[in-house]
Motif scaffolding. Structure first.
Motif, PDB file in Angstrom:
ATOM      1  N   LEU A   1       0.823  -1.214   0.000  1.00 45.58           N
ATOM      2  CA  LEU A   1       0.000   0.000   0.000  1.00 45.58           C
ATOM      3  C   LEU A   1       0.855   1.261   0.000  1.00 45.58           C
ATOM      4  N   GLU A   2       1.976   1.235   0.709  1.00 42.26           N
ATOM      5  CA  GLU A   2       2.877   2.395   0.704  1.00 42.26           C
ATOM      6  C   GLU A   2       3.322   2.708  -0.714  1.00 42.26           C
ATOM      7  N   HIS A   3       3.657   1.676  -1.474  1.00 39.00           N
ATOM      8  CA  HIS A   3       4.060   1.881  -2.870  1.00 39.00           C
ATOM      9  C   HIS A   3       2.884   2.413  -3.685  1.00 39.00           C
TER      10      HIS A   3
ATOM     11  N   LEU B   1      -1.993   5.877  -6.846  1.00 33.22           N
ATOM     12  CA  LEU B   1      -3.025   4.956  -7.302  1.00 33.22           C
ATOM     13  C   LEU B   1      -4.135   4.875  -6.263  1.00 33.22           C
ATOM     14  N   SER B   2      -5.300   4.428  -6.697  1.00 32.28           N
ATOM     15  CA  SER B   2      -6.460   4.368  -5.794  1.00 32.28           C
ATOM     16  C   SER B   2      -6.511   3.083  -4.986  1.00 32.28           C
ATOM     17  N   GLY B   3      -5.761   2.091  -5.383  1.00 30.96           N
ATOM     18  CA  GLY B   3      -5.741   0.808  -4.701  1.00 30.96           C
ATOM     19  C   GLY B   3      -5.050  -0.215  -5.570  1.00 30.96           C
ATOM     20  N   TYR B   4      -5.087  -1.469  -5.123  1.00 28.62           N
ATOM     21  CA  TYR B   4      -4.427  -2.509  -5.920  1.00 28.62           C
ATOM     22  C   TYR B   4      -5.317  -3.741  -6.022  1.00 28.62           C
TER      23      TYR B   4
ATOM     24  N   VAL C   1      -6.532   2.388  -1.130  1.00 30.67           N
ATOM     25  CA  VAL C   1      -5.498   3.117  -0.380  1.00 30.67           C
ATOM     26  C   VAL C   1      -5.974   3.454   1.024  1.00 30.67           C
ATOM     27  N   GLY C   2      -7.290   3.469   1.229  1.00 29.19           N
ATOM     28  CA  GLY C   2      -7.827   3.726   2.563  1.00 29.19           C
ATOM     29  C   GLY C   2      -7.855   2.502   3.446  1.00 29.19           C
ATOM     30  N   GLY C   3      -7.464   1.336   2.900  1.00 30.94           N
ATOM     31  CA  GLY C   3      -7.398   0.118   3.693  1.00 30.94           C
ATOM     32  C   GLY C   3      -8.638  -0.750   3.630  1.00 30.94           C
ATOM     33  N   GLU C   4      -9.635  -0.379   2.841  1.00 33.50           N
ATOM     34  CA  GLU C   4     -10.796  -1.243   2.660  1.00 33.50           C
ATOM     35  C   GLU C   4     -10.443  -2.355   1.681  1.00 33.50           C
TER      36      GLU C   4
ATOM     37  N   LEU D   1     -15.128  -3.098  -7.137  1.00 34.33           N
ATOM     38  CA  LEU D   1     -14.051  -2.108  -7.075  1.00 34.33           C
ATOM     39  C   LEU D   1     -14.613  -0.705  -6.890  1.00 34.33           C
ATOM     40  N   ALA D   2     -15.673  -0.391  -7.605  1.00 35.17           N
ATOM     41  CA  ALA D   2     -16.286   0.933  -7.464  1.00 35.17           C
ATOM     42  C   ALA D   2     -16.769   1.149  -6.040  1.00 35.17           C
ATOM     43  N   ASP D   3     -17.332   0.109  -5.439  1.00 31.37           N
ATOM     44  CA  ASP D   3     -17.830   0.218  -4.071  1.00 31.37           C
ATOM     45  C   ASP D   3     -16.687   0.410  -3.077  1.00 31.37           C
ATOM     46  N   LEU D   4     -15.509  -0.152  -3.404  1.00 30.34           N
ATOM     47  CA  LEU D   4     -14.333   0.010  -2.542  1.00 30.34           C
ATOM     48  C   LEU D   4     -13.642   1.356  -2.772  1.00 30.34           C
TER      49      LEU D   4
END
Length: 402
Positions: free
Chosen positions: A25-27, A33-36, A65-68, A110-113
């Motif tokens: 997540l740090e990367h 980016l919005s997430g992975y 990126v918010g951890g969800e 993904l949209a919901d996350l």
């Protein structure tokens, strides 16, 4: 086999998995980016500890990126996933390919996350394995997809102390199975007879010792294996032969292979064996194989490169007029996969770092005599390296009754 026990009941801890995800997540945050998203089974296992059968039905892990986060599985996997994991959110789809394709359903998740616009992923969609076909991740989300494979591979390359302990335990059971393999490999018996007996007995012994908590297998037959994969007699000069259930004969040169996944982590232990009295040429090639492996051991240290190690072995071969018997590079990374990057090859200039784990397996192959290869698994340490496999390498110990 009671020495050097490790805690295999849990494998890698939940804390370590969480630390791995946070590093990724740090990367992802650094790249804006919005997430992975992870599609590859071994990557999902590495970051979450979730074991599953990888097939045409997509299994996907995503984290914002918010951890969800959420894991996405076929419907029939939901009950098991809920029982055997600690995922807070498990989403599913009816079946592949289904009326609505799983990737289209995944796009809604993904949209919901809150993952969209710019996404990090190991691949731009589920890989085309076992006949799978489907749209790209970028197509179903309209997002820009940035590859994370290089950063993930770099994380896999440096093992933690826990990972090295599991690989060392794997090496211990490889050695146990190898001893049984040698015992059962006699003229008149066959490759299948010797390997199946050795693997069966070693697996039952391992499961008895490690107890009910041991896991990570994907089938009831997952366990220890030992055999030759067809490298018997003159076929041993083929570095990657395939099994033919060959009968052992006096004067055969054999090249072994072993495996013992411990919560998915692998060591590699291989040896050249000779049935009956070695000829002078067998002994010469055998001795050079042992010497070349020692050259590689001596070259391994932090700050050296993969190319340095392979280059040292190649110089040894050149100095001793052995290049005509050379077939493959000195070794490769190993861990959750039997082959991992980086590679001990003159073309790989990756610097060695503490925690990297490699096979060391320079070989010599003569079509008129046979193949000679010893493989041991080593970990790079702060001041050199540690051999994680322990098995005799001298010709006396590796000569079988003829």
């Amino acid at each position: 086999m009671a020495d050097q026990r490790i805690d295999t009941a849990s494998g890698i801890s939940a804390v370590e998995y969480r630390e791995r995800r946070e590093r990724l997540l740090e990367h992802v945050r650094h790249e804006g980016l919005s997430g992975y998203v992870l599609f590859a089974a071994d990557y999902i296992q590495y970051f979450t500890g979730f074991w599953f059968l990888s097939n045409e039905r997509p299994v996907v892990y995503a984290e914002s990126v918010g951890g969800e986060s959420a894991v996405f599985v076929p419907e029939f996997e939901v009950e098991r996933t809920r029982a055997e994991t600690s995922f807070e959110r498990i989403e599913s789809y009816p079946e592949y390919p289904g009326i609505e394709h799983p990737m289209a359903i995944f796009a809604h998740l993904l949209a919901d996350l809150g993952i969209g616009g710019a996404i990090g992923a190991d691949e731009d969609g589920y890989p085309g394995i076992l006949g799978y076909q489907g749209p790209a991740l970028s197509a179903v989300t309209g997002a820009t997809v940035t590859s994370l494979s290089r950063v993930v591979e770099s994380m896999l390359a440096r093992k933690s102390a826990n990972e090295i302990a599991l690989i060392r335990e794997s090496g211990r059971w490889c050695a146990y199975a190898h001893g049984l393999l040698q015992e059962y490999s006699r003229p008149g018996s066959t490759e299948a007879e010797a390997s199946l007996r050795a693997g069966h007995e070693a697996t039952l012994a391992m499961l008895e010792e490690l107890g009910d908590g041991y896991g990570g297998g994907l089938s009831s037959s997952s366990g220890v294996s030992a055999g030759y994969r067809g490298q018997i007699g003159l076929r041993s000069s083929w570095a990657h032969a395939v099994a033919h259930n060959i009968e052992f004969q006096a004067a055969d040169v054999l090249v072994t292979e072993t495996s013992a996944p411990i919560w998915g982590y692998n060591a590699e232990l291989e040896r050249a064996l000779i049935i009956g009295r070695p000829t002078d040429e067998m002994r010469r090639l055998f001795d050079h194989t042992v010497a070349a492996q020692q050259v590689a051991f001596d070259a391994i240290r932090p700050g050296a490169t993969c190319a340095d190690v392979d280059g040292a072995v190649m110089r040894y071969f050149e100095d001793n007029a052995l290049l005509g018997y050379w077939r493959q590079h000195t070794g490769h990374g190993i861990g959750l996969r039997n082959h991992e990057a980086p590679f001990l090859d003159v073309g790989d200039h990756t610097k060695l770092e503490p925690g990297m784990v490699f096979t060391i397996e320079p070989g010599l192959y003569d079509p008129a005599v046979g193949g000679f290869r010893h493989s041991d698994t080593v970990a790079v340490t702060e001041d050199g390296m540690e051999i994680l496999t322990d098995y005799p390498s001298d010709i006396e110990s590796l000569t079988l009754p003829g």
